[in-house]
Design a protein around this motif. Structure first.
Motif, PDB file in Angstrom:
ATOM      1  N   GLU A 750       0.836  -1.265   0.075  1.00 49.63           N
ATOM      2  CA  GLU A 750      -0.093  -0.044   0.756  1.00 49.63           C
ATOM      3  C   GLU A 750       0.990   1.633   0.036  1.00 49.63           C
ATOM      4  OE1 GLU A 750      -2.844   0.218   2.768  1.00 49.63           O
ATOM      5  OE2 GLU A 750      -4.124  -1.682   2.479  1.00 49.63           O
ATOM      6  N   PRO A 751       0.688   2.476  -0.045  1.00 49.65           N
ATOM      7  CA  PRO A 751       1.172   3.641  -0.236  1.00 49.65           C
ATOM      8  C   PRO A 751       1.706   4.189   0.936  1.00 49.65           C
ATOM      9  CG  PRO A 751      -1.019   4.499  -1.257  1.00 49.65           C
ATOM     10  CD  PRO A 751      -1.410   2.660  -0.808  1.00 49.65           C
ATOM     11  N   LEU A 752       3.150   5.029   1.340  1.00 45.78           N
ATOM     12  CA  LEU A 752       3.823   5.392   2.549  1.00 45.78           C
ATOM     13  C   LEU A 752       4.288   4.396   3.170  1.00 45.78           C
ATOM     14  CD1 LEU A 752       0.782   7.376   4.050  1.00 45.78           C
ATOM     15  CD2 LEU A 752       2.435   7.823   2.351  1.00 45.78           C
ATOM     16  N   ASP A 753       4.610   3.143   2.060  1.00 46.78           N
ATOM     17  CA  ASP A 753       5.813   2.191   2.355  1.00 46.78           C
ATOM     18  C   ASP A 753       5.929   0.839   4.017  1.00 46.78           C
ATOM     19  OD1 ASP A 753       7.347   3.055   0.241  1.00 46.78           O
ATOM     20  OD2 ASP A 753       8.917   4.123   2.094  1.00 46.78           O
ATOM     21  N   THR A 754       4.040   1.224   3.912  1.00 49.27           N
ATOM     22  CA  THR A 754       3.371   0.206   4.209  1.00 49.27           C
ATOM     23  C   THR A 754       3.211  -1.555   3.775  1.00 49.27           C
ATOM     24  OG1 THR A 754       1.523   0.836   3.555  1.00 49.27           O
ATOM     25  CG2 THR A 754       2.531   1.735   5.308  1.00 49.27           C
ATOM     26  N   HIS A 755       3.385  -2.340   4.022  1.00 50.13           N
ATOM     27  CA  HIS A 755       2.266  -3.372   3.291  1.00 50.13           C
ATOM     28  C   HIS A 755       1.116  -4.105   4.839  1.00 50.13           C
ATOM     29  CE1 HIS A 755       5.656  -6.134   0.995  1.00 50.13           C
ATOM     30  NE2 HIS A 755       5.094  -5.066   0.305  1.00 50.13           N
ATOM     31  N   VAL A 756       0.159  -4.575   3.492  1.00 47.56           N
ATOM     32  CA  VAL A 756      -0.694  -5.543   4.688  1.00 47.56           C
ATOM     33  C   VAL A 756      -1.272  -6.767   4.596  1.00 47.56           C
ATOM     34  CG1 VAL A 756      -3.554  -5.006   5.075  1.00 47.56           C
ATOM     35  CG2 VAL A 756      -1.805  -2.930   4.529  1.00 47.56           C
ATOM     36  N   ARG A 769      -8.524  -7.238   5.991  1.00 50.89           N
ATOM     37  CA  ARG A 769      -7.018  -6.900   6.389  1.00 50.89           C
ATOM     38  C   ARG A 769      -7.373  -7.854   8.081  1.00 50.89           C
ATOM     39  NH1 ARG A 769      -6.062  -1.658   4.175  1.00 50.89           N
ATOM     40  NH2 ARG A 769      -4.848  -0.647   6.118  1.00 50.89           N
ATOM     41  N   VAL A 770      -6.090  -8.020   8.224  1.00 48.72           N
ATOM     42  CA  VAL A 770      -5.543  -8.796   9.688  1.00 48.72           C
ATOM     43  C   VAL A 770      -4.941  -7.769   9.519  1.00 48.72           C
ATOM     44  CG1 VAL A 770      -3.666 -10.524  10.984  1.00 48.72           C
ATOM     45  CG2 VAL A 770      -5.522 -10.445   9.095  1.00 48.72           C
ATOM     46  N   LYS A 771      -3.615  -7.308   9.329  1.00 52.00           N
ATOM     47  CA  LYS A 771      -2.308  -6.043  10.314  1.00 52.00           C
ATOM     48  C   LYS A 771      -1.714  -5.208   9.611  1.00 52.00           C
ATOM     49  CE  LYS A 771      -0.409  -5.571  13.968  1.00 52.00           C
ATOM     50  NZ  LYS A 771      -0.592  -5.251  15.770  1.00 52.00           N
ATOM     51  N   GLU A 772      -1.309  -3.727   9.636  1.00 47.33           N
ATOM     52  CA  GLU A 772      -0.904  -3.124   8.619  1.00 47.33           C
ATOM     53  C   GLU A 772       0.864  -3.626   9.166  1.00 47.33           C
ATOM     54  OE1 GLU A 772      -0.452   1.357   8.339  1.00 47.33           O
ATOM     55  OE2 GLU A 772      -2.655   0.365   6.648  1.00 47.33           O
ATOM     56  N   LEU A 773       1.583  -3.219   8.058  1.00 47.41           N
ATOM     57  CA  LEU A 773       2.973  -3.563   8.947  1.00 47.41           C
ATOM     58  C   LEU A 773       4.168  -2.561   7.618  1.00 47.41           C
ATOM     59  CD1 LEU A 773       2.909  -7.063   9.597  1.00 47.41           C
ATOM     60  CD2 LEU A 773       3.197  -5.234  11.782  1.00 47.41           C
ATOM     61  N   PRO A 774       5.466  -2.326   8.511  1.00 49.59           N
ATOM     62  CA  PRO A 774       6.394  -1.203   7.814  1.00 49.59           C
ATOM     63  C   PRO A 774       6.984  -2.473   6.692  1.00 49.59           C
ATOM     64  CG  PRO A 774       6.810  -1.144   9.507  1.00 49.59           C
ATOM     65  CD  PRO A 774       5.957  -1.928  10.384  1.00 49.59           C
ATOM     66  N   ARG A 775       6.959  -1.950   5.412  1.00 47.63           N
ATOM     67  CA  ARG A 775       7.641  -2.485   3.704  1.00 47.63           C
ATOM     68  C   ARG A 775       8.980  -2.927   4.143  1.00 47.63           C
ATOM     69  NH1 ARG A 775       6.605   0.180  -1.938  1.00 47.63           N
ATOM     70  NH2 ARG A 775       7.364  -1.417  -3.298  1.00 47.63           N
ATOM     71  N   ALA A 801       8.654  -5.826  10.144  1.00 51.59           N
ATOM     72  CA  ALA A 801       9.157  -4.753  10.938  1.00 51.59           C
ATOM     73  C   ALA A 801       8.503  -3.498  11.205  1.00 51.59           C
ATOM     74  CB  ALA A 801      10.143  -3.963   9.548  1.00 51.59           C
ATOM     75  N   ASP A 802       8.649  -3.723  12.861  1.00 48.82           N
ATOM     76  CA  ASP A 802       8.478  -2.500  13.795  1.00 48.82           C
ATOM     77  C   ASP A 802       9.339  -1.233  13.964  1.00 48.82           C
ATOM     78  OD1 ASP A 802       9.378  -3.855  15.216  1.00 48.82           O
ATOM     79  OD2 ASP A 802       7.681  -4.504  16.661  1.00 48.82           O
ATOM     80  N   ALA A 803       9.461  -1.300  14.975  1.00 52.41           N
ATOM     81  CA  ALA A 803      10.640  -0.327  15.843  1.00 52.41           C
ATOM     82  C   ALA A 803      11.800  -0.590  16.296  1.00 52.41           C
ATOM     83  CB  ALA A 803       9.803   1.136  17.015  1.00 52.41           C
ATOM     84  N   SER A 804      11.695  -2.159  16.035  1.00 50.98           N
ATOM     85  CA  SER A 804      12.453  -2.789  16.651  1.00 50.98           C
ATOM     86  C   SER A 804      13.314  -3.380  15.751  1.00 50.98           C
ATOM     87  CB  SER A 804      12.090  -3.403  17.893  1.00 50.98           C
ATOM     88  OG  SER A 804      11.778  -3.716  18.662  1.00 50.98           O
ATOM     89  N   GLY A 805      13.484  -3.422  14.220  1.00 43.49           N
ATOM     90  CA  GLY A 805      14.085  -3.676  12.892  1.00 43.49           C
ATOM     91  C   GLY A 805      13.382  -4.373  12.182  1.00 43.49           C
ATOM     92  N   VAL A 806      13.879  -5.308  11.267  1.00 41.61           N
ATOM     93  CA  VAL A 806      12.781  -6.337  10.780  1.00 41.61           C
ATOM     94  C   VAL A 806      13.706  -7.970  11.920  1.00 41.61           C
ATOM     95  CG1 VAL A 806      13.320  -8.062   9.317  1.00 41.61           C
ATOM     96  CG2 VAL A 806      13.599  -5.809   8.851  1.00 41.61           C
TER      97      VAL A 806
END
Length: 946
Positions: A750-756, A769-775, A801-806
């Motif tokens: 999805e836009p803004l560098d996200t994966h859902v 949708r289950v969960k939105e996560l960074p791309r 990925a989240d604030a802790s990295g991949v």
């Protein structure tokens, strides 16, 4: 870094050799405030932005913009209005300008230079600050002079194009490579209609104008050697052949552009201008002296000859002027040879200091000037000088070898807190940011190496009761390894496998594995193993000696491996069969005698029948089948009659039904010619990543993957009928389709560098949708990126990925049940997990904890089904409002199902339960992950061979 705690444990550290470096590929050292910023790669991190105060403990990653080892390759680091701006390159061709205040939260995209997929060969050639914007010169064609000028404003996403003659595509048009800034105005050289001109810009189109016109077209007499001196712009040029090296100054207007002093002589000596303090040094040529030392105070009478350093017409060619305290240093020839000089601006005060090598880049730190030298033997040396003979010496000898030139550089060195920071490399191959305090002992890598090198486990495959993988042993040698999940049970089977050769491992119930290592004795041939070192042996040397048959395993079925091999001198790429013994290894049938590449992957087994793609002289490239005997090997059907080729390859099997795809049409077959018929023409593309859920086949239909263009993958499903063959999702990209519990899960960009993370039962209402996560760019399109369904426990494990990295994540298919499994590598880099495979009660994968390299880890399946860190049980997810689809909501004449995307309209409706058909938990998932791996490798090779 605190040690990681949690259910994930190390199997064993196979590659225990000390880590040679922790940061590498460093460049672009730029000072802002009390820190130096630079781009570098780190453990588990691609090329990203770092900062340092000159100490190991003060060296940190600013932000991992693309989590994981891909990286954004930050370049053109430039300070403007007390913030750092830099250019990042996105994996699929996009270019974005970022801005940073030195923190992760304050490092943000500022302006899109080239949208994703439109960057192509375009790149940013230079960046420079002006009064009204940070300006960027771009090369649009991949090489040559810059032909585009853009200026970014302080307001995000405000990017202004500066038009000019450099946008022409003929003649000697284009921007120069040097931009000299005075009081917020940049001066530069540009070409137009075969001539060179002097231009200026304040960052706006109306503030961009020409100040100097070349009067001698074709003689390179434009505004050359631009230099800022005492708040005024100076350059060299001329309006007559005899004075093309004259000194000029300008206020940016044609009327304010005047000659300071006419200087006759050679114009093309590349003598340059060097402003140092209150003196403008201008080496100049005359027939009597050659290129010698001149200086100017900006007036005609103050522009004078200083000294003939090498008496007579021989050139001394002074350059590299730098202020050190009250004196000026420079390099030039002398009667004693080439070396460093010092001068106070008078002939008497200009003296030779010491013979030295030619300096390459440099930086003043404290009371000394540091520079780099490359010896004729390719040995890199770090030198320093304080302007005295005794203070001019070698600090440290660095790397030796032809590859070192690309490793050591002081061109972009910087000083911070009295420490020199530069790019270095030594004989131990410690390559990356270095620091120096001016002593040999104090010249060492900026960040001390910690831990051990990586085994980098790849191509994990479970055969029988053991896990097999490709890994790097000590000494950087790749090999085939196997493990039972314990350190003692982890052994090497074959030590000489090329890291560039995929590791297809296939086996039967008896636990045999086949692989194709590269050996100096027998070349690349087929080997077999029972999982022990003693039971690992060559199957057959098809091309005797050091030659290779280049075996390409296709599929294992009925106790035999079918593979593609090439005999010496003839019958290239024919189909072979083996049970693992030399006497029972033979070609099944020669389909293209003396030809090239008769049999093609992928192959597919339905029962004991193997389907594959083959080329013959009479029918072209068509689907074939075999039972392992010559008489049982025949063409399934000539789908493109005559010598034309359909190219229909076996895609997947649902029960006893085989599906094939020929580039636009979906076919199905019961194994007979009359039972092979067209299902539907779904449009041009590549069918990939098939997944079977119950009696439904899902697959992605996409275009070819081309650098600079985002790959597309549209999700389709089929029940074998034309009306049941529908497009499920119409989005640009779908990744990692995985079946679990009768439901298909997948990631969607999805836009803004996200994966859902999405799930679908094949219906519009059951797609949500289950969960939105960074791309995570580095996983996309990779065989390492597949989610693993852990059945019957009903859990997915994947990298996210989240604030802790991949890190590794787990999901039960609900938002609340989708969570990080463990922060294995504490901090932002992340552990880069990949290659998830289940063996017994454990899931195995490759990862790093930041101390060890990439090694083999495992997690008990029981930890995947345990409650999350908050102790709550997962409940049903959030369904999409079926009445408000986010994409096309109509069914076209091709049978496209309305896209059931996410919406913002009102309160989401709850997910349907199993009784309503939303879960379908009673269904059984069937997958073929090995087919996906072989298919992706085959497609790249097929395009090269056909």
């Amino acid at each position: 870094m605190a040690p990681a705690t949690g259910p994930v444990t190390l199997v064993t550290d196979l590659n225990v050799t000390p880590l040679a470096r922790q940061l590498s590929l460093s460049d672009q050292f730029t000072r802002m405030g009390g820190s130096v910023y630079f781009s570098a790669t780190g453990t588990g991190v691609g090329q990203e932005l770092w900062r340092t105060d000159g100490t190991p403990q003060g060296t940190t990653l600013v932000r991992d913009i693309i989590p994981g080892p891909w990286g954004t390759d930050p370049s053109q680091l430039t300070v403007w209005k007390e913030r750092l701006y830099f250019v990042v390159s996105l994996p699929w061709g996009g270019i974005t300008l970022y801005v940073s205040d030195g923190t992760a939260a304050g490092t943000l995209p500022h302006a899109v230079i080239a949208p994703e997929g439109q960057g192509g060969a375009k790149y940013v050639d230079s960046a420079f600050p002006t009064r009204n914007g940070l300006c960027l010169s771009l090369v649009s064609g991949g090489f040559g002079a810059a032909d585009e000028l853009l200026c970014a404003k302080e307001t995000p996403q405000e990017l202004v194009r500066i038009p000019g003659p450099w946008e022409q595509t003929t003649g000697s048009s284009g921007l120069g490579y040097h931009f000299s800034v005075v009081d917020g105005v940049a001066y530069f050289d540009a070409g137009a209609n075969g001539a060179r001109e002097g231009w200026r810009t304040d960052g706006t189109p109306e503030g961009t104008s020409r100040f100097f016109v070349e009067l001698l077209p074709g003689l390179s007499s434009g505004a050359r050697s631009l230099a800022s001196f005492q708040g005024t712009q100076y350059f060299r040029g001329g309006d007559a052949a005899e004075d093309r090296a004259s000194l000029w100054r300008t206020d940016g207007t044609p009327g304010g552009t005047v000659r300071v002093k006419q200087l006759a002589g050679q114009a093309n000596c590349a003598c340059g201008l060097f402003p140092v303090g209150d003196t403008l040094w201008l080496p100049h040529y005359t027939p009597e002296t050659g290129v010698e030392l001149w200086k100017s105070d900006g007036t005609a009478e103050g522009t004078v000859f200083v000294k003939d350093l090498v008496p007579g017409p021989t050139n001394s060619s002074p350059f590299g002027f730098v202020r050190l305290g009250a004196t000026t240093l420079f390099w030039a020839g002398s009667p004693e040879g080439f070396g460093v000089w010092r001068t106070d601006g008078t002939a008497a005060g200009t003296v030779f200091v010491k013979a030295t090598p030619t300096p390459r880049g440099g930086q003043v730190v404290g009371g000394a000037y540091y520079f780099q030298h490359l010896t004729p033997g390719l040995e890199q040396e770090l030198w320093r000088t304080d302007g005295t003979a005794e203070g001019t010496r070698v600090v440290k000898r660095l790397g030796l070898g032809a590859n070192v030139e690309a490793g050591v550089s002081l061109a972009n060195a910087a000083e911070v807190n009295g420490t020199l920071v530069f790019r270095g490399r030594d004989v131990e191959d410690r390559f990356g940011p270095w620091r120096s305090d001016g002593t040999e002992a104090g010249t060492l890598p900026l960040v001390d190496a910690q831990g051990t090198n990586s085994t980098t486990p790849r191509n994990l495959a479970v055969i029988g009761s053991r896990l097999y993988f490709l890994g790097r042993a000590p000494g950087a040698q790749y090999g085939v390894w196997t493990t039972d999940g314990t350190a003692a049970g982890t052994v090497a089977l074959h030590p000489t496998v090329s890291p560039f050769v995929p590791l297809p491992v296939f086996g039967g119930a008896e636990g045999r594995v086949f692989f194709r290592p590269l050996s100096t004795e027998v070349g690349q041939e087929l080997w077999v193993s029972d999982g022990t070192a003693g039971g690992t042996r060559l199957v057959k040397d098809i091309v005797p000696g050091a030659g290779s048959s280049w075996p390409e395993p296709l599929i294992f079925t009925g106790g035999a491996l079918y593979f593609r091999a090439t005999e010496k001198g003839a019958n290239a790429g024919e189909l072979w069969r083996t049970d693992g013994t030399p006497e029972n290894t033979w070609p099944v049938r020669t389909l293209l005698p003396g030809g090239v590449s008769a049999a093609w992957p992928p192959a597919l087994a339905v029962g004991n029948t193997v389907y594959f793609l083959a080329t013959t002289a009479d029918a072209g490239q068509e689907p074939w089948l075999t039972d392992g005997t010559p008489e049982g090997t025949r063409m399934l059907g000539d789908l493109a009659p005559g010598t034309a080729s359909s190219g229909a390859w076996p895609l997947a099997a649902v029960g006893d039904t085989l599906y094939l795809f020929d580039g636009s049409r979906l076919w199905k077959s019961d194994g007979t010619a009359e039972g092979t018929r067209l299902v539907k023409d779904v449009g041009r593309g590549t069918a990939m990543k098939p997944v079977v859920v119950g009696s439904t086949l899902y697959f992605l239909l996409g275009g070819s993957v081309t650098y600079g263009v985002p790959p597309t993958g549209y999700l389709w499903k089929t029940d074998g009928t034309p009306e049941g063959t529908l497009q499920v999702r119409t989005t640009r990209r779908v990744e990692q389709p995985t079946a679990m519990g009768g439901v298909l899960y997948f990631f969607e960009e999805e836009p803004l560098d996200t994966h859902v993370l999405w799930r679908t039962d094949g219906t519009e209402a059951g797609t949500w949708r289950v969960k939105e996560l960074p791309r995570i760019w580095w996983l996309e399109g990779s065989s390492l990126s597949e989610m693993l369904a852990v059945e019957p426990e009903g859990r997915l494990i994947f990298a996210a990925a989240d604030a802790s990295g991949v890190e590794p994540w787990v999901s039960d298919g609900t938002p609340e049940g989708t969570r990080p499994l463990q922060d294995l590598y504490p901090g932002t880099p992340g552990s880069s997990p990949h290659g998830f495979s289940r063996l017994g009660g454990y899931v195995y994968f490759g990862a790093t904890d930041g101390t060890l390299g990439l090694e083999l880890w495992k997690v008990p399946v029981s930890a995947l089904v345990a409650p999350g860190p908050d102790g709550t049980e997962a409940d049903a997810g959030t369904a999409v409002d079926a009445g408000t689809p986010d994409d096309a909501g109509t069914t076209d004449d091709a049978g496209t199902m309305a896209d059931a995307g996410a919406t913002d309209a009102g309160t989401p409706t709850p997910a349907p339960d199993a009784s309503e058909g939303g879960c379908g938990c009673g269904a059984t998932s069937v997958g073929a992950p090995w087919l996906m791996l072989v298919f992706s490798a085959w497609m790249g090779r097929r395009r090269r061979d056909v």
